[in-house]
Design an enzyme around this catalytic site. Structure first.
Site, PDB file in Angstrom:
ATOM      1  N   THR A  69       0.897  -1.156   0.000  1.00 28.36           N
ATOM      2  CA  THR A  69       0.000   0.000   0.000  1.00 28.36           C
ATOM      3  C   THR A  69       0.933   1.202   0.000  1.00 28.36           C
ATOM      4  O   THR A  69       2.038   1.140   0.569  1.00 28.36           O
ATOM      5  CB  THR A  69      -0.920   0.049   1.241  1.00 28.36           C
ATOM      6  OG1 THR A  69      -0.115   0.123   2.407  1.00 28.36           O
ATOM      7  CG2 THR A  69      -1.810  -1.188   1.326  1.00 28.36           C
ATOM      8  N   HIS A  70       0.538   2.255  -0.649  1.00 30.63           N
ATOM      9  CA  HIS A  70       1.422   3.439  -0.802  1.00 30.63           C
ATOM     10  C   HIS A  70       2.750   3.065  -1.460  1.00 30.63           C
ATOM     11  O   HIS A  70       3.758   3.723  -1.222  1.00 30.63           O
ATOM     12  CB  HIS A  70       1.693   4.134   0.542  1.00 30.63           C
ATOM     13  CG  HIS A  70       0.469   4.359   1.363  1.00 30.63           C
ATOM     14  ND1 HIS A  70      -0.301   5.494   1.270  1.00 30.63           N
ATOM     15  CD2 HIS A  70      -0.152   3.559   2.273  1.00 30.63           C
ATOM     16  CE1 HIS A  70      -1.329   5.403   2.104  1.00 30.63           C
ATOM     17  NE2 HIS A  70      -1.260   4.229   2.724  1.00 30.63           N
ATOM     18  N   SER A 111      18.777  -0.122 -26.252  1.00 32.68           N
ATOM     19  CA  SER A 111      19.041   1.306 -26.444  1.00 32.68           C
ATOM     20  C   SER A 111      20.127   1.461 -27.491  1.00 32.68           C
ATOM     21  O   SER A 111      21.040   0.631 -27.588  1.00 32.68           O
ATOM     22  CB  SER A 111      19.494   1.918 -25.119  1.00 32.68           C
ATOM     23  OG  SER A 111      20.274   3.073 -25.350  1.00 32.68           O
ATOM     24  N   LYS A 128      21.111  -1.828 -21.734  1.00 32.42           N
ATOM     25  CA  LYS A 128      19.667  -1.640 -21.567  1.00 32.42           C
ATOM     26  C   LYS A 128      18.838  -2.765 -22.168  1.00 32.42           C
ATOM     27  O   LYS A 128      19.170  -3.313 -23.214  1.00 32.42           O
ATOM     28  CB  LYS A 128      19.236  -0.338 -22.244  1.00 32.42           C
ATOM     29  CG  LYS A 128      19.681   0.876 -21.490  1.00 32.42           C
ATOM     30  CD  LYS A 128      18.821   1.077 -20.270  1.00 32.42           C
ATOM     31  CE  LYS A 128      18.800   2.556 -19.909  1.00 32.42           C
ATOM     32  NZ  LYS A 128      17.805   2.845 -18.925  1.00 32.42           N
ATOM     33  N   ASN A 130      14.858  -2.525 -22.431  1.00 29.72           N
ATOM     34  CA  ASN A 130      13.719  -1.687 -22.042  1.00 29.72           C
ATOM     35  C   ASN A 130      12.387  -2.391 -22.273  1.00 29.72           C
ATOM     36  O   ASN A 130      12.203  -3.085 -23.265  1.00 29.72           O
ATOM     37  CB  ASN A 130      13.741  -0.373 -22.825  1.00 29.72           C
ATOM     38  CG  ASN A 130      14.964   0.465 -22.477  1.00 29.72           C
ATOM     39  OD1 ASN A 130      15.441   0.423 -21.340  1.00 29.72           O
ATOM     40  ND2 ASN A 130      15.476   1.202 -23.446  1.00 29.72           N
ATOM     41  N   GLU A 150       5.594   0.095 -21.584  1.00 26.78           N
ATOM     42  CA  GLU A 150       5.491   1.562 -21.503  1.00 26.78           C
ATOM     43  C   GLU A 150       4.462   2.084 -22.508  1.00 26.78           C
ATOM     44  O   GLU A 150       3.716   3.026 -22.225  1.00 26.78           O
ATOM     45  CB  GLU A 150       6.860   2.199 -21.751  1.00 26.78           C
ATOM     46  CG  GLU A 150       7.841   1.911 -20.617  1.00 26.78           C
ATOM     47  CD  GLU A 150       9.273   2.296 -20.954  1.00 26.78           C
ATOM     48  OE1 GLU A 150       9.473   3.234 -21.739  1.00 26.78           O
ATOM     49  OE2 GLU A 150      10.196   1.654 -20.422  1.00 26.78           O
ATOM     50  N   TYR A 184     -29.793  15.383 -36.653  1.00 26.71           N
ATOM     51  CA  TYR A 184     -28.429  15.212 -37.142  1.00 26.71           C
ATOM     52  C   TYR A 184     -27.736  16.557 -37.359  1.00 26.71           C
ATOM     53  O   TYR A 184     -28.344  17.533 -37.791  1.00 26.71           O
ATOM     54  CB  TYR A 184     -28.445  14.423 -38.461  1.00 26.71           C
ATOM     55  CG  TYR A 184     -27.056  14.206 -39.048  1.00 26.71           C
ATOM     56  CD1 TYR A 184     -26.274  13.135 -38.622  1.00 26.71           C
ATOM     57  CD2 TYR A 184     -26.526  15.085 -39.991  1.00 26.71           C
ATOM     58  CE1 TYR A 184     -25.003  12.949 -39.147  1.00 26.71           C
ATOM     59  CE2 TYR A 184     -25.258  14.897 -40.516  1.00 26.71           C
ATOM     60  CZ  TYR A 184     -24.497  13.830 -40.079  1.00 26.71           C
ATOM     61  OH  TYR A 184     -23.236  13.647 -40.590  1.00 26.71           O
ATOM     62  N   LYS A 223     -16.286   9.362 -35.685  1.00 26.07           N
ATOM     63  CA  LYS A 223     -15.642   8.159 -36.224  1.00 26.07           C
ATOM     64  C   LYS A 223     -14.185   7.982 -35.816  1.00 26.07           C
ATOM     65  O   LYS A 223     -13.780   6.915 -35.361  1.00 26.07           O
ATOM     66  CB  LYS A 223     -15.770   8.133 -37.744  1.00 26.07           C
ATOM     67  CG  LYS A 223     -17.211   8.016 -38.113  1.00 26.07           C
ATOM     68  CD  LYS A 223     -17.484   7.820 -39.542  1.00 26.07           C
ATOM     69  CE  LYS A 223     -18.982   7.855 -39.707  1.00 26.07           C
ATOM     70  NZ  LYS A 223     -19.614   9.081 -39.155  1.00 26.07           N
TER      71      LYS A 223
HETATM   72  N1  ARG Z   1     -20.530  11.013 -43.529  1.00 27.15           N
HETATM   73  C1  ARG Z   1     -21.667  11.389 -42.747  1.00 27.15           C
HETATM   74  C2  ARG Z   1     -21.400  11.136 -41.263  1.00 27.15           C
HETATM   75  O1  ARG Z   1     -20.563  10.385 -40.977  1.00 27.15           O
HETATM   76  C3  ARG Z   1     -22.870  10.644 -43.193  1.00 27.15           C
HETATM   77  C4  ARG Z   1     -24.152  11.317 -42.882  1.00 27.15           C
HETATM   78  C5  ARG Z   1     -24.320  12.534 -43.709  1.00 27.15           C
HETATM   79  N2  ARG Z   1     -25.573  13.126 -43.476  1.00 27.15           N
HETATM   80  C6  ARG Z   1     -25.887  14.373 -43.866  1.00 27.15           C
HETATM   81  N3  ARG Z   1     -27.063  14.818 -43.569  1.00 27.15           N
HETATM   82  N4  ARG Z   1     -25.009  15.129 -44.480  1.00 27.15           N
HETATM   83  O2  ARG Z   1     -22.039  11.687 -40.398  1.00 27.15           O
END
Ligand code: ARG
Length: 470
Positions: free
Chosen positions: A166-167, A288, A294, A296, A301, A328, A336
């Protein structure tokens, strides 16, 4: 495109150029384009389109002939994607328009009917869910493999005594197996979090269209079932405008990253020359370029460091979504890269951690020697004073503090402190006290459920095998 006046200038975007007098500027195209990264969704996009077209045909919205052409064309596009010969064009913005444009080249006008009763908004929400579902399964499978490696080492080292901290100071002896099984629990909860998120995301947005649903007589149950979703998403606006399923993945990933990072940090400590408790195989270490001595633990890491990008991905998407009005907004395209990066990071860090655990060679003697340093059986001595002499624990604690000081002054461990020296501090002590002062005796006494005693650890490892690997 029926006539030039309908479709705008020849250079305008063929998917939406109808009302435009000029084509997008270069910077417009560049900031808009997502195909460099959303191309990963191509096969899932095609799967969704096939289900949508089949449903439209079953509902009489699309002719059987058009559906057959679309199905066949999409199969050909998928084959091109799989073979790595599909040409993704940034001018076509995103994966959806790239696939559709290719379909048009392959099958002609029928391709234009695929987008009936659909929008890219419900399309992309569907693609992301399909992609993430597969990814969650892969990450979860990776974590299972890591648990298997940890459990196998825990079985070998159920009785290998190591210092428990601990610690980051010696606290009480534990076993190496017990220590590893703690991580098995953490990764088990990570798997649980991924599975929870998977169950919640498994609703189909398809048919929500742009945001309001559609006037075509679609069958949302049919597309949901065809794509392996549990049900269609209940509200069309919610279906196209939330990415909480991505957030859940990123949150689970960030937490998992923290667990991986803690394990990686311990690997760095254990295997470094300062501690020397264990060794990573050469194949999992690096040298290294200047210091020849070394070895590593770069992989450890990096696993430790990758927790930073996992946490960053979560914060990035939380910030993108905060304050977005329904439904939207193009901001959502920013979902993404964090999601893809987190998935790739996890699929690198988890197998790296697994390989290190599998290849770790433990020096039992070094662990035992370290476990004996720092008076780790002081609590056992206090407990003995309570049990054998009836001292209140607070009083026993004080007495042991003085005994530790005496041992420190004598330059020895508690087990080596002579009986007279002990009796000067606590006259009631007799020879039987030495039974509890070795690290082995200490660890073997921790027999409570979930405790560090070797028998318990062996049982817990068997139990973990049943809970997590069967
Ligand atoms: N490439 C767009 C996205 O990933 C697809 C949807 C586009 N929709 C729109 N109303 N422009 O969000």
């Amino acid at each position: 495109m029926t006539s030039p006046s309908d479709s705008g200038p020849a250079t305008a975007n063929p998917m939406w150029g109808g009302r435009f007098a000029e084509s997008p500027s270069e910077i417009m195209e560049r900031i808009n384009a997502s195909v460099a990264f959303d191309r990963r969704l191509a096969l899932h996009d095609i799967r969704g389109s096939k289900a949508h077209a089949a449903m439209l045909a079953a509902q009489g919205v699309l002719s059987g002939e058009d559906d057959a052409a679309i199905q066949d064309g999409l199969d050909r596009v998928a084959a091109e994607v799989e073979a790595g010969v599909f040409h993704f064009d940034p001018a076509l913005e995103d994966v959806h328009m790239n696939v559709e444009a290719r379909l048009k080249t392959l099958i002609g006008d029928a391709a234009g009917r695929l987008h009936t009763a659909r929008s890219r908004n419900d399309q992309v929400a569907t693609d992301m869910r399909l992609w993430l579902r597969d990814t969650l399964d892969a990450v979860e499978h990776g974590l299972r493999g890591l648990q298997a490696a940890l459990i196998a080492q825990a079985e070998v080292h159920a009785a290998t005594v190591m210092p428990g901290f601990t610690h980051l100071q010696p606290a009480q002896p534990v076993t190496f197996g017990h220590h590893l099984l703690a991580y098995v629990e953490m990764f088990g909860r990570d798997r649980g979090r991924l599975a929870d998120g998977r169950a919640r995301l498994n609703e189909c947005p398809l048919g929500a269209a742009a945001l309001a649903g559609t006037s075509f007589p679609i069958d949302r149950e049919a597309t949901a079932a065809a794509l392996g979703f549990d049900r269609p998403a209940a509200n069309s606006m919610d279906a196209v405008s939330d990415r909480d399923f991505c957030l859940e993945f990123l949150a689970s990933g960030a937490i998992c990253g923290v667990h991986l990072s803690r394990l990686a940090e311990e690997l760095v400590l254990w295997t470094g020359p300062a501690w020397n408790l264990a060794r990573l195989p050469d194949r999992l270490t690096t040298g290294s370029s200047i210091m020849p001595q070394k070895r590593n633990a770069d992989a450890a890491e990096l696993v430790r460091g990758k927790a930073g990008r996992l946490a960053g991905a979560l914060v990035a998407l939380l910030t993108v979504l905060k304050g977005l009005p329904m439904a939207y907004g193009k901001d959502m395209q920013e979902d993404k890269e964090p999601v893809f990066d987190a998935a790739e990071t996890l699929m690198l860090a988890i197998p790296a951690a697994t390989a290190m655990i599998e290849g770790l060679a433990v020096d039992r003697d070094a662990m035992r020697a370290m476990a004996a340093r720092g008076f780790p059986t002081a609590t056992d001595l206090a407990d003995w004073l309570v049990r054998a002499l009836g001292l209140p624990f607070r009083e026993a604690h004080r007495a042991v503090g003085r005994l530790v000081k005496a041992a420190e002054e004598a330059g020895c461990g508690l087990a080596d402190l002579p009986l007279d020296a002990m009796r000067k501090i606590e006259p009631g002590i007799d020879m039987s006290v030495y039974d509890v002062l070795s690290v082995e005796a200490s660890v073997s006494s921790r027999t409570s459920f979930g405790g560090a005693a070797p028998d318990r650890v062996a049982q817990a490892a068997a139990e973990a095998r049943r809970r997590f690997l069967s």
